[in-house]
Design an enzyme around this catalytic site. Structure first.
Site, PDB file in Angstrom:
ATOM      1  N   GLN A  35       0.431   7.577  -4.111  1.00 45.31           N
ATOM      2  CA  GLN A  35       1.271   8.173  -3.175  1.00 45.31           C
ATOM      3  C   GLN A  35       0.621   9.117  -2.292  1.00 45.31           C
ATOM      4  O   GLN A  35       1.424  10.113  -2.008  1.00 45.31           O
ATOM      5  CB  GLN A  35       2.488   8.687  -3.775  1.00 45.31           C
ATOM      6  CG  GLN A  35       3.284   7.800  -4.674  1.00 45.31           C
ATOM      7  CD  GLN A  35       4.449   8.221  -5.591  1.00 45.31           C
ATOM      8  OE1 GLN A  35       4.777   9.538  -5.508  1.00 45.31           O
ATOM      9  NE2 GLN A  35       4.932   7.356  -6.447  1.00 45.31           N
ATOM     10  N   CYS A  36      -0.465   9.040  -1.838  1.00 43.72           N
ATOM     11  CA  CYS A  36      -1.203   9.999  -0.891  1.00 43.72           C
ATOM     12  C   CYS A  36      -1.314   9.493   0.489  1.00 43.72           C
ATOM     13  O   CYS A  36      -1.176   8.301   0.579  1.00 43.72           O
ATOM     14  CB  CYS A  36      -2.523  10.001  -1.529  1.00 43.72           C
ATOM     15  SG  CYS A  36      -3.625  11.061  -0.562  1.00 43.72           S
ATOM     16  N   GLY A  37      -1.610  10.562   1.486  1.00 43.32           N
ATOM     17  CA  GLY A  37      -1.861   9.872   2.859  1.00 43.32           C
ATOM     18  C   GLY A  37      -2.841   9.176   3.036  1.00 43.32           C
ATOM     19  O   GLY A  37      -3.349   8.430   3.908  1.00 43.32           O
ATOM     20  N   THR A  39      -3.981   6.852   0.496  1.00 45.55           N
ATOM     21  CA  THR A  39      -3.827   5.956  -0.280  1.00 45.55           C
ATOM     22  C   THR A  39      -4.347   4.343   0.370  1.00 45.55           C
ATOM     23  O   THR A  39      -4.871   3.768  -0.137  1.00 45.55           O
ATOM     24  CB  THR A  39      -2.221   5.660  -0.709  1.00 45.55           C
ATOM     25  OG1 THR A  39      -2.137   6.797  -1.447  1.00 45.55           O
ATOM     26  CG2 THR A  39      -2.289   4.185  -1.512  1.00 45.55           C
TER      27      THR A  39
END
Length: 160
Positions: A35-37, A39
């Site tokens: 759920q990371c930028g 990803t």
């Protein structure tokens, strides 16, 4: 002097895997999050794995929930997400800590070999470590470094 092959890691399905299985290969170790930028880098990492896998290259993904709680899922959820969202076929491992008193020994060693802008501490998800065929760390890359930008270094390591 320690090397990658001295470590064992738990796979995402819960079995212990000696990293000596990667002896003689070029390996990219990455702490990941779903759920990371960053990803979407999973897709680029998979392309590297597909492009260079037959030449003795492997990407090893280590989910980590230490940065913004961006990997809250279970190992089963992480594995399903990586497979269905990005077609990940490279080896994924159990969730680890990369900083602090509970940091995984592999990441303690990687950080001691190549510090970053914040000293040894890993700054965020998708920090990458390129390890040569001799099991030694060649380079450390910042989270924002796109996997495609590693091709030159990977090719050089494969030729070494």
């Amino acid at each position: 002097m320690p090397s990658l092959t001295d470590f064992t890691a738990r796979t995402i399905d819960g079995t212990d895997k000696p990293l000596s299985d990667y002896a003689g290969q070029v390996v990219l170790v990455v702490n990941t999050a779903s759920q990371c930028g960053f990803t979407p880098q999973y897709a680029g990492l998979e392309r590297l794995h597909q492009t260079y896998g037959d030449e003795g290259f492997a990407v090893l993904g280590f989910p980590c929930n230490q940065f913004g709680g961006q990997e809250p899922g279970t190992e089963d959820e992480i594995a399903a997400f990586c497979e269905t969202s990005f077609g990940v076929t490279f080896p994924m491992f159990a969730k680890v800590d990369v900083n602090g008193s509970d940091a995984d020994p592999l990441f303690e060693w990687l950080k001691s070999e190549k510090g970053g802008l914040l000293g040894d501490r890993i700054k965020w998800n998708f920090t990458k470590f390129l390890v040569g065929r001799d099991g030694q760390v060649i380079e450390r890359y910042a989270p924002q470094t796109d996997p495609a930008d590693l091709t030159e270094d990977i090719e050089a390591a494969l030729q070494a």
